[in-house]
Each structure stands twice: as structure tokens, then as C-alpha cells.
Design a protein around this motif. Structure first.
Motif, mmCIF file in Angstrom:
data_model
loop_
_atom_site.group_PDB
_atom_site.id
_atom_site.type_symbol
_atom_site.label_atom_id
_atom_site.label_comp_id
_atom_site.label_asym_id
_atom_site.label_seq_id
_atom_site.Cartn_x
_atom_site.Cartn_y
_atom_site.Cartn_z
ATOM 1 N N LEU A 200 6.596 1.593 -3.799
ATOM 2 C CA LEU A 200 5.837 1.289 -2.587
ATOM 3 C C LEU A 200 6.251 -0.018 -1.934
ATOM 4 N N SER A 201 6.896 -0.912 -2.680
ATOM 5 C CA SER A 201 7.206 -2.201 -2.071
ATOM 6 C C SER A 201 8.090 -2.010 -0.849
ATOM 7 N N LYS A 202 8.968 -1.009 -0.893
ATOM 8 C CA LYS A 202 9.811 -0.746 0.273
ATOM 9 C C LYS A 202 9.355 0.525 1.006
ATOM 10 N N SER A 203 9.029 1.598 0.278
ATOM 11 C CA SER A 203 8.683 2.862 0.937
ATOM 12 C C SER A 203 7.436 2.763 1.803
ATOM 13 N N LEU A 204 6.531 1.862 1.405
ATOM 14 C CA LEU A 204 5.299 1.686 2.163
ATOM 15 C C LEU A 204 5.231 0.275 2.753
ATOM 16 N N GLY A 205 6.212 -0.553 2.406
ATOM 17 C CA GLY A 205 6.202 -1.936 2.895
ATOM 18 C C GLY A 205 5.025 -2.735 2.351
ATOM 19 N N LEU A 206 4.530 -2.375 1.172
ATOM 20 C CA LEU A 206 3.394 -3.093 0.592
ATOM 21 C C LEU A 206 3.673 -3.432 -0.886
ATOM 22 N N PRO A 207 4.473 -4.495 -1.107
ATOM 23 C CA PRO A 207 4.830 -4.845 -2.490
ATOM 24 C C PRO A 207 3.612 -5.191 -3.345
ATOM 25 N N GLN A 208 2.551 -5.669 -2.680
ATOM 26 C CA GLN A 208 1.387 -6.143 -3.449
ATOM 27 C C GLN A 208 0.582 -5.017 -4.080
ATOM 28 N N LEU A 209 0.837 -3.763 -3.694
ATOM 29 C CA LEU A 209 0.082 -2.664 -4.314
ATOM 30 C C LEU A 209 0.533 -2.386 -5.730
#
Ligand SMILES: Cc1ncc(COP(=O)(O)O)c(C=O)c1O
Length: 359
Positions: A200-209
């Protein structure tokens, strides 16, 4: 730094994330804990569905969830290596790999990617140390190069010869920069035991998840054995939170708009770099096929360190010197394509002015 062209955090550059995106994290089922070493079946199923966007059919039983790609590397090094063993990884590439290997007591040996053949992998089994895994990054960071068919064949051949597994880091697979670029995943390949990483850090642009995945493929008996042992490793950590797993199906559905926004940003900045860069003779923009960064080559009239420090101290612009990534060519810089366009454009303008003064 007013003009930070090294930024890699997509949440800090004004990308518009959809409102209510994180509401799914409050799923009621998150109150009860069901420890699953590889992650909840519903979340693994969501990853399997997501893999179909790249034309890969994956059984959810061949997917393991982890907290991050970094954790995936650590688990895989534990799985595949004894202390003192080696992994063979590309250079120039993602610099963290060296540390991730060292932290597991594993040696990182390198194979060089050359600009002249589009940074294609050609790992040579040169080591006297046992090599347990060959790593490929597809597309590679920071060169932005996909692994093409010949490179993939050479990787598989090297793994067979070394009796090593293949680890393919595909965290940037969703970011082809040229409209016609194809994004060939290696996740469906079956010749050698293969672990393909995404998250998700790149695929969703949310590394913090903090959710990423490992897809296993290859010869059945090896996959079954690796799966069992990997599950044992993961069971000792159980590191992926329940809320993010429950939210994953929803998050992956929403991801398309975020990816589009990030991709548009990268394409826009790349186009303006081309426009500005063409005015400076001797400057070469190495066209990236994918990813969030771009490689620049300038005539080596001033060292990278001196240039980068002068740019930072006197002009408020941060860029990466190529030596950070072990580029062979002196006079290489790496720029992030993520910054807000006015920041990127002004940073590039100052960089080009400074270079022009030294030429
Ligand atoms: C090639 C590559 N792999 C993995 C990662 C790390 O991803 P994660 O946040 O999932 O650990 C990065 C981060 O920049 C990266 O560039």
C-alpha cells in the motif's frame, strides 16, 4: 529545504486523497482479534483480485501479508539464508536493501545494471559465498526501468544456476509513465521459486497504513515448503493490524483515483523537466519507464557532492547525488517526480542555472 526534489512521501506533496478514505478502518469486526500468520482470508482475496489488474491469477493461499515491503525482505532473508549467506541485488537500486540484508546477517552482493541496455538485469554468479536469492526491482528505483523479457529470462537462468530463489520488488508496478508503457509483472512466472512484493505504500500512496504482500510462485513442491516456513516466521510476529486488513478490499477499490493523481503529477513534472532541460546542452534526461523518480546526467565538470551541496546551501534545492545509489557514471543526479509542480519547476530552474554557470 524550500525546494525538496528528493521527497518520496506522497502524503506530503498535496496529492488530493478522497474524503472518507479511511472510514473503512473503523470496521466493527476490528474489535475481535483473529490471529492469522499470513493475514485474513478476505484481505488476501482482495490482493488476489488486485493482481488481476496486471493479468495475474493468484490463489489467495499463495499470498502472505506483511507490514511493509521492508518487512517482507527481512522475512524472506530469514527464510532463505543462514547468517553469512549472500543475496545478489541490483546496483544502482533501492539503497535500503543493503541495510535490510545486513540486519539479517546476510551479505548483499551486487550485479550491475547498465544504462546502455536500459538497465536490464544480467546477474552473474561470481560469488564464492552461497547465494540464496537474486533480487530484482521491477520497475527499478531510481532508474525507472521495467524488467523486460530478456532480463526476466536471465534472472530465472541465474537463479537456476545458483539454486537461488528470485525476489521481485514490484512496489512501483502501478506507475508506468509513458501512456503506452506495459507493466509486465513477474508474479506469474513459474520456472523458479519466486516471491513478488507489493504494498500500500506505493499502490495506495499511504505508507503509514503498514500493509504489504508477498506473492509466491514457482515449482509446486518448493512453493509449498517455502509457504509453510514463511508462515512460521510470520506467526512469530503477526505484525499486520486487523483494521487495515478489514479495510483492504475497500481501500484497493479507492486506490485507482489516488494512483491516477500521483501518476499525473509524475508525468507533468517529467514533461516540464524535458522542456526545461532541453535548453542546457550536454544534459541528458534518462527517460524513466515507470516510478516516481528520474535520472539526470550532466557533463562531469563539477563533482556530484560539490554540486549537490552548493545547490542545497546556496539555492535551497535538494537533489540526490547519483553516488547515493551507486551509479557508475560520475555526474548523475536523481530527482523525485512527486513535488508540487511549482516546487519542482523552480527547483529544476535553479539546478539548471547552477549547472549552466559551471559549464
Ligand atoms: C523499490 C522499493 N521497495 C520497497 C520500498 C519500501 O516500501 P515499504 O514502505 O512497503 O517498506 C521502497 C520505498 O521507497 C522502494 O523504493
Amino acid at each position: 529545504v524550500p525546494y525538496d526534489l528528493t521527497v518520496s512521501n506522497p502524503t506530503s506533496v498535496g496529492i488530493p486523497y478522497p474524503g472518507g478514505l479511511l472510514a473503512a478502518l473503523a470496521h466493527e469486526d476490528g474489535r475481535s482479534y483473529r490471529p492469522e500468520p499470513f493475514g485474513l482470508a478476505s484481505a488476501r482475496e482482495a490482493v488476489a483480485r488486485d493482481c488481476r489488474r496486471h493479468g495475474t491469477e493468484v490463489d489467495r493461499e499463495r499470498i502472505g501479508l506483511v507490514a511493509s515491503t521492508s518487512e517482507a525482505y527481512s522475512f524472506l532473508f530469514k527464510l532463505l539464508c543462514d547468517p553469512g549467506d549472500a543475496v545478489l541485488a541490483p546496483v544502482p537500486s533501492y539503497p535500503l536493501l543493503e541495510h535490510l540484508a545486513a540486519l539479517e546477517g546476510v551479505r548483499r552482493l551486487s550485479y550491475r545494471l547498465g544504462a546502455d541496455d536500459g538497465w536490464q538485469p544480467e546477474p552473474l554468479p561470481l560469488a564464492d559465498t552461497p547465494v540464496r536469492a537474486v533480487v530484482a526491482v521491477n520497475p527499478n528505483n531510481p532508474t525507472g526501468s521495467f524488467v523486460h523479457a530478456d532480463g526476466a529470462r536471465r534472472l530465472a537462468a541465474a537463479c537456476t544456476e545458483l539454486r537461488a530463489a528470485l525476489i521481485v520488488d514490484e512496489v512501483f508496478l502501478d506507475y508506468p509513465l509513458a501512456p503506452t508503457a506495459t507493466a509486465p509483472t513477474l508474479a506469474s512466472r513459474g520456472e523458479v521459486l519466486t516471491f513478488t512484493l507489493g504494498g500500500l505504500s506505493k499502490s495506495l500512496g499511504l505508507p503509514q497504513l503498514k500493509l504489504a504482500w508477498i506473492v509466491l510462485s514457482g515449482p509446486e513442491p518448493q512453493v509449498v515448503r517455502a509457504r509453510e516456513r514463511l508462515e512460521f516466521i510470520a506467526d512469530n510476529y503477526l505484525s499486520v493490524g486487523t483494521p487495515v486488513q478489514l479495510a483492504l478490499p475497500r481501500l484497493l477499490e479507492e486506490a485507482v483515483v489516488i494512483r491516477q493523481a500521483i501518476l499525473e503529477r509524475c508525468r507533468l513534472n517529467l514533461a516540464s523537466l524535458h522542456a526545461a532541460g532541453s535548453a542546457l546542452p550536454g544534459l541528458r534526461v534518462r527517460e524513466p519507464e515507470a516510478g516516481w523518480s528520474v535520472v539526470l546526467e550532466y557533463p562531469g565538470v563539477i563533482g556530484e557532492e560539490a554540486l549537490v551541496l552548493e545547490l542545497l546551501d546556496r539555492h535551497g534545492v535538494a537533489v540526490y547525488p547519483g553516488y547515493f545509489f551507486d551509479f557508475a557514471r560520475p555526474g548523475t543526479l536523481v530527482l523525485s517526480l512527486l513535488p508540487e509542480p511549482h516546487v519542482f519547476d523552480e527547483g529544476v530552474r535553479r539546478l539548471l542555472d547552477l549547472l549552466a554557470r559551471h559549464l
